[in-house]
Structure formats: structure tokens, C-alpha cells
Write an enzyme that holds these catalytic residues in place. Structure first.
Site, PDB file in Angstrom:
ATOM      1  N   LYS A  14      -1.832  -0.603  -3.050  1.00 26.85           N
ATOM      2  CA  LYS A  14      -0.951  -1.044  -2.064  1.00 26.85           C
ATOM      3  C   LYS A  14       0.425  -1.596  -2.632  1.00 26.85           C
ATOM      4  CE  LYS A  14      -4.217  -3.948  -1.100  1.00 26.85           C
ATOM      5  NZ  LYS A  14      -5.029  -3.845  -1.762  1.00 26.85           N
ATOM      6  N   ARG A  89      -6.460 -11.090   5.441  1.00 28.07           N
ATOM      7  CA  ARG A  89      -7.778 -10.706   4.610  1.00 28.07           C
ATOM      8  C   ARG A  89      -9.011 -10.501   5.510  1.00 28.07           C
ATOM      9  NH1 ARG A  89      -7.050 -10.063  -0.781  1.00 28.07           N
ATOM     10  NH2 ARG A  89      -5.116 -10.998  -1.722  1.00 28.07           N
ATOM     11  N   ARG A 128      -6.448   0.072 -16.419  1.00 25.37           N
ATOM     12  CA  ARG A 128      -5.544  -0.945 -16.196  1.00 25.37           C
ATOM     13  C   ARG A 128      -5.728  -2.100 -17.083  1.00 25.37           C
ATOM     14  NH1 ARG A 128      -4.121  -4.357 -10.642  1.00 25.37           N
ATOM     15  NH2 ARG A 128      -6.004  -5.312 -11.376  1.00 25.37           N
ATOM     16  N   ARG A 134      -5.961  -7.378 -19.480  1.00 28.96           N
ATOM     17  CA  ARG A 134      -6.715  -8.151 -18.461  1.00 28.96           C
ATOM     18  C   ARG A 134      -7.993  -8.552 -18.292  1.00 28.96           C
ATOM     19  NH1 ARG A 134      -3.104  -7.440 -12.892  1.00 28.96           N
ATOM     20  NH2 ARG A 134      -5.104  -8.380 -12.265  1.00 28.96           N
ATOM     21  N   ARG A 145     -15.403  -7.649  -6.709  1.00 30.34           N
ATOM     22  CA  ARG A 145     -14.261  -7.633  -5.881  1.00 30.34           C
ATOM     23  C   ARG A 145     -14.334  -6.474  -4.686  1.00 30.34           C
ATOM     24  NH1 ARG A 145     -10.328  -7.663 -10.521  1.00 30.34           N
ATOM     25  NH2 ARG A 145      -8.984  -6.224  -9.148  1.00 30.34           N
TER      26      ARG A 145
END
Length: 188
Positions: A14, A89, A128, A134, A145
Site C-alpha cells: 500500500k 481500519r 524486509r 526490523r 498481524r
């Protein structure tokens, strides 16, 4: 006038696509997280209220988020269009957003849903996480998630589809091809 709402699971692309399309359409990409961080950093009245909830480890209430979004959407650079990323959301927030957009006379063009299979998302985000160091991009965290997304946010797809405002785009293709598909959506 381009006014779009971007939906899709975490890792669907996104943000990447919204930035690309923002440049193409010459309208601001408005990620909700950035609005919150900017309000807090600038010490605005709404930012101070948001900081209170964030410091307490609580979710920032919908009403406060919608007021932050209102402030951002009436900025001069957003009057000619925008791409909203990260809000709504859930269906309740969608109703808040409908009321806000009606109040400020800024109807949106459509809701774009980027569709990407879960296994591709997990692979993208794990990669990623490794590349960017991360710690929140572990497979277990990503799968959690995705569960939260399916439970809370995915009902928006049916909500907007039932109102004939949803356009789905295959996000499981090269970035340039997804962007090309999105440009076609905007030109329709």
C-alpha cells in the site's frame, strides 16, 4: 480529482503504491501513522491528546484520529485530491470517515484493495525485516498481524464492495505492473 482509500493486508505494498500514484496524480499520500506522528512532533492540541493515549500504551480513539484526518484533509495541498493509507481500519471508522468526507465536501473516487496471498506477504515482510534489521518482522509477528487484519480490517472489503466502491488490484506482481494497474483505475 483523485481521492482514493487504500486497503490491503500489511505488506501488500500500500505505502509503496500510494507513493508512486501520489507522484503520478500529483496529490498527497496521507498515511495515517504519519499524521499521528506529525501531530505529536508538532505539539498540536490533538497531538498532545494522542500522545497521552500512546504513552499509556492505549489505542488512540477513533474520534481523535478522525479529527487529525480532518485537519490533514483540509490542508491546501489536499484540496485537489489525496490518497488515504491506513484509515479506515474497521467498519465503524469507515462510517466516521463517510461523515467527515460529507462534512468537508470531499467525496472519494473509490477504495483500492491490494490483494496479495498470505504466504507472499510473510515472505516479503520477513525479507524486509532481515534487510532493515526490523525486529517486528518475524514470521510469528507477521502472521499475528495478518490475523488481526482478517478479523478487524478485512470486513471493510465487503462493506465497500456492497456499496460498489471497491476496486481490487492484484498486488502479487512486479511493482511497476501494480502501478500500471492502479493508473488505469484512476483513469476510469
Amino acid at each position: 480529482m483523485t481521492r482514493l482509500i487504500f486497503l490491503g493486508p500489511p505488506g501488500a505494498g500500500k505505502g509503496t503504491q500510494a507513493k508512486q500514484l501520489s507522484r503520478t496524480c500529483q496529490v498527497p499520500h496521507i498515511p495515517t501513522g504519519d499524521i499521528l506522528r506529525a501531530a505529536v512532533a508538532n505539539g498540536t492540541e490533538l497531538g498532545k491528546k494522542a500522545q497521552f493515549y500512546m504513552d499509556a500504551g492505549e489505542l488512540v480513539p477513533d474520534e481523535l484520529i478522525i479529527n487529525l484526518i480532518r485537519e490533514r484533509l483540509i490542508d491546501d495541498d489536499a484540496l485537489s485530491g489525496w490518497i488515504l493509507d491506513g484509515f479506515p481500519r474497521n467498519v465503524e471508522q469507515a462510517a466516521f470517515l463517510d461523515n467527515l468526507l460529507q462534512e468537508i465536501h470531499q467525496p472519494f473516487e473509490c477504495v483500492v484493495n491490494l490483494e496479495v496471498p498470505d504466504e507472499v506477504i510473510v515472505s516479503r515482510l520477513v525479507q524486509r525485516g532481515q534487510e532493515e534489521g526490523r525486529s517486528d518482522d518475524t514470521e510469528a509477528t507477521i502472521r499475528h498481524r495478518l490475523e488481526v487484519y482478517r478479523e478487524r480490517t478485512e470486513p471493510l472489503i465487503d462493506f465497500y464492495r456492497s456499496r460498489q466502491q471497491l476496486v481490487s488490484v492484484d498486488g502479487n506482481q512486479p511493482v511497476e505492473d501494480v502501478t500500471e494497474d492502479l493508473v488505469k483505475v484512476v483513469q476510469v
